[in-house]
Scaffold this motif. Structure first.
Motif, short mmCIF file in Angstrom:
data_model
loop_
_atom_site.label_atom_id
_atom_site.label_comp_id
_atom_site.label_asym_id
_atom_site.label_seq_id
_atom_site.Cartn_x
_atom_site.Cartn_y
_atom_site.Cartn_z
N THR A 257 9.26 6.73 2.53
CA THR A 257 10.05 7.80 1.93
C THR A 257 9.19 8.87 1.25
OG1 THR A 257 10.31 6.31 0.06
CG2 THR A 257 12.19 6.49 1.55
N LEU A 258 7.87 8.63 1.14
CA LEU A 258 7.00 9.62 0.49
C LEU A 258 6.36 10.54 1.52
CD1 LEU A 258 5.05 7.27 -1.98
CD2 LEU A 258 7.27 8.39 -2.33
N SER A 259 6.05 11.75 1.07
CA SER A 259 5.37 12.67 2.00
C SER A 259 3.96 12.16 2.28
CB SER A 259 5.29 14.06 1.37
OG SER A 259 4.34 14.03 0.31
N LYS A 260 3.41 12.61 3.40
CA LYS A 260 2.07 12.17 3.79
C LYS A 260 1.04 12.57 2.73
CE LYS A 260 -0.92 12.34 7.87
NZ LYS A 260 -1.95 13.33 7.50
N ASP A 261 1.20 13.78 2.20
CA ASP A 261 0.26 14.27 1.18
C ASP A 261 0.27 13.39 -0.05
OD1 ASP A 261 -0.45 16.26 2.81
OD2 ASP A 261 0.61 17.88 1.73
N LEU A 262 1.49 13.07 -0.53
CA LEU A 262 1.58 12.25 -1.74
C LEU A 262 1.01 10.85 -1.49
CD1 LEU A 262 2.46 11.92 -4.66
CD2 LEU A 262 4.74 11.28 -3.85
N ARG A 263 1.29 10.30 -0.34
CA ARG A 263 0.73 8.98 -0.02
C ARG A 263 -0.79 9.01 -0.10
NH1 ARG A 263 3.57 7.26 5.54
NH2 ARG A 263 5.11 8.90 5.40
N GLU A 264 -1.36 10.07 0.44
CA GLU A 264 -2.83 10.18 0.44
C GLU A 264 -3.38 10.28 -0.98
OE1 GLU A 264 -3.90 13.29 3.16
OE2 GLU A 264 -3.46 11.98 4.88
N SER B 215 0.84 -1.19 0.00
CA SER B 215 0.00 0.00 0.00
C SER B 215 0.89 1.26 0.00
CB SER B 215 -0.90 -0.05 1.24
OG SER B 215 -1.10 1.21 1.77
N PHE B 216 0.47 2.26 -0.81
CA PHE B 216 1.27 3.48 -0.92
C PHE B 216 1.47 4.13 0.45
CE2 PHE B 216 -0.73 3.27 -5.22
CZ PHE B 216 0.44 3.08 -5.94
N SER B 217 0.47 3.96 1.32
CA SER B 217 0.57 4.64 2.62
C SER B 217 1.69 4.05 3.48
CB SER B 217 -0.77 4.58 3.36
OG SER B 217 -1.20 3.26 3.42
N ASP B 218 2.22 2.90 3.07
CA ASP B 218 3.33 2.31 3.83
C ASP B 218 4.71 2.66 3.28
OD1 ASP B 218 1.54 1.11 5.53
OD2 ASP B 218 1.49 -0.77 4.39
#
Ligand code: SAH
Ligand code: SF4
Length: 339
Positions: free
Chosen positions: A40-47, A34-37
């Motif tokens: 290294t990505l920002s919280k915004d991008l994960r969302e 899952s992208f949310s895991d």
């Protein structure tokens, strides 16, 4: 995973170029589901990614696990509602092999095969094919295991969907995506000479398996309609050309069917075919236990299979009996999706 869509989203989000590499590494090589895991990505991008695109192109409808935990089968629902099957088996403890589908159903109509009964519905896309591998990598990550080998032995005939199958092979072997070694991958065909030629040309290091099953044209054509078009003589030539180009071993699959292809005459026919090719050491016979589907066929007994093997060995044919796996989870592809 839909890479094009991912790229479009990253561009719209004004992300730097290296971002896609980070995501590819996390998804394809680390098995993050899952992208949310992806830390290294920002919280915004994960969302944004979570909201805009799913990682896999199907939903998991059902998962069956055998009692010994050594075979697992997943029934997967594609976006258009079609069902496909993917299997994960451990032929040896800790060695995991994924068996993937390349079509919904199959047009070849082999009489003993549950997928053949479904008939052809549609080709899978390269993404739908490689997502089955992603799914198993994600699954294995939860138990700290790694995928060892891949076989195209699920639903469908790979050489009837070569465009997407060859793209999927490029993606699986791409060091920037899955990075799986060609020699860890096998493609199984019911016997289409043009396909065998393309394999030799484009993927000489990927293993080839031929679903042989019958050493006489009469019997082969009765159970495998494709043999009426591409008979044993044309397969012989295809294999000779394949050996000339690749010098690689080919696996002849031989499913043991009681009273149909398991007596000494059948063994003689198989031996004659192999000898006629003139490359004894490049052909390996795999005797396979038949997973009974609701067809008229039954599996040969264990004793009969051993006799058959011993007879081939006496004739200097390389042969193994493939360990039966997955019977209790209806491991033969097409058995679940066809219901
Ligand atoms: N279409 C390709 C690949 C998928 S079938 C092919 O035919 O090679 C993978 C293998 O499973 C083939 O060798 C096929 O003949 C075999 N098979 C089909 N139904 C089976 C069953 N019920 N039990 C055991 N093997 C089966
Ligand atoms: Fe298709 Fe292979 Fe089944 Fe034959 S054995 S119907 S080619 S999937």
């Amino acid at each position: 995973m839909n890479l094009q869509k991912l790229e479009t989203i990253l561009q719209a989000q004004n992300q730097p170029k290296f971002r896609i590499q980070q995501i590819k590494k996390a998804i394809y090589q680390e098995g993050i589901s899952s992208f949310s895991d992806i830390s290294t990505l920002s919280k915004d991008l994960r969302e944004v990614l979570e909201k805009e695109m799913p990682v896999l192109s199907f939903e998991v409808q059902q998962v069956l696990i055998s009692k010994d935990g050594q075979s697992i089968k997943a029934l997967l629902k594609l976006r258009d509602g079609n069902l496909i099957e993917a299997v994960l088996i451990a032929p040896k403890p800790g060695i995991w092999s994924a068996c993937i589908s390349c079509q919904v159903g199959c047009a070849m109509g082999c009489k003993f095969c549950a997928t053949g009964k479904i008939g052809f519905k549609r080709n899978l896309t390269a993404e739908e094919i490689t997502d089955q591998i992603l799914f198993w990598i994600q699954h294995l990550k939860t138990t700290n295991h790694k995928l060892s080998t891949i076989v195209y032995m699920g639903m469908g005939e790979p050489f009837s969907n070569w465009e997407q199958v060859s793209q999927s092979l490029r993606d699986l072997t791409d060091p920037n995506l899955f990075g799986i070694g060609s020699r860890s991958i096998s493609v199984s065909t019911s016997g289409i000479p043009e396909g065998i030629e393309k394999m030799a040309q484009e993927f000489p290091q990927v293993n080839l398996a031929l679903s042989f099953h019958f050493g006489s044209n009469e019997k082969r054509s009765a159970a495998m309609p494709i043999n009426r078009k591409n008979n044993l003589e044309s397969l012989k030539v295809a294999l000779q050309n394949y050996f000339a180009k690749t010098k690689r071993k080919v696996f002849l699959e031989y499913v043991m069917l009681a009273g149909v292809n398991d007596d000494s005459k059948d063994a003689d026919n198989l031996i004659d075919f192999i000898r006629s090719i003139g490359k004894l050491q490049l052909l390996h016979v795999n005797l396979i236990r038949y997973n009974s589907t609701d067809s008229q066929f039954k599996s040969s007994s264990k004793e009969r299979t051993i006799l058959f093997r011993d007879y081939l060995e006496k004739n200097r044919i390389e042969v193994t009996i493939r360990k039966s796996l997955g019977e209790e989870i209806q491991g033969a592809c097409g058995q679940l999706a066809g219901k």
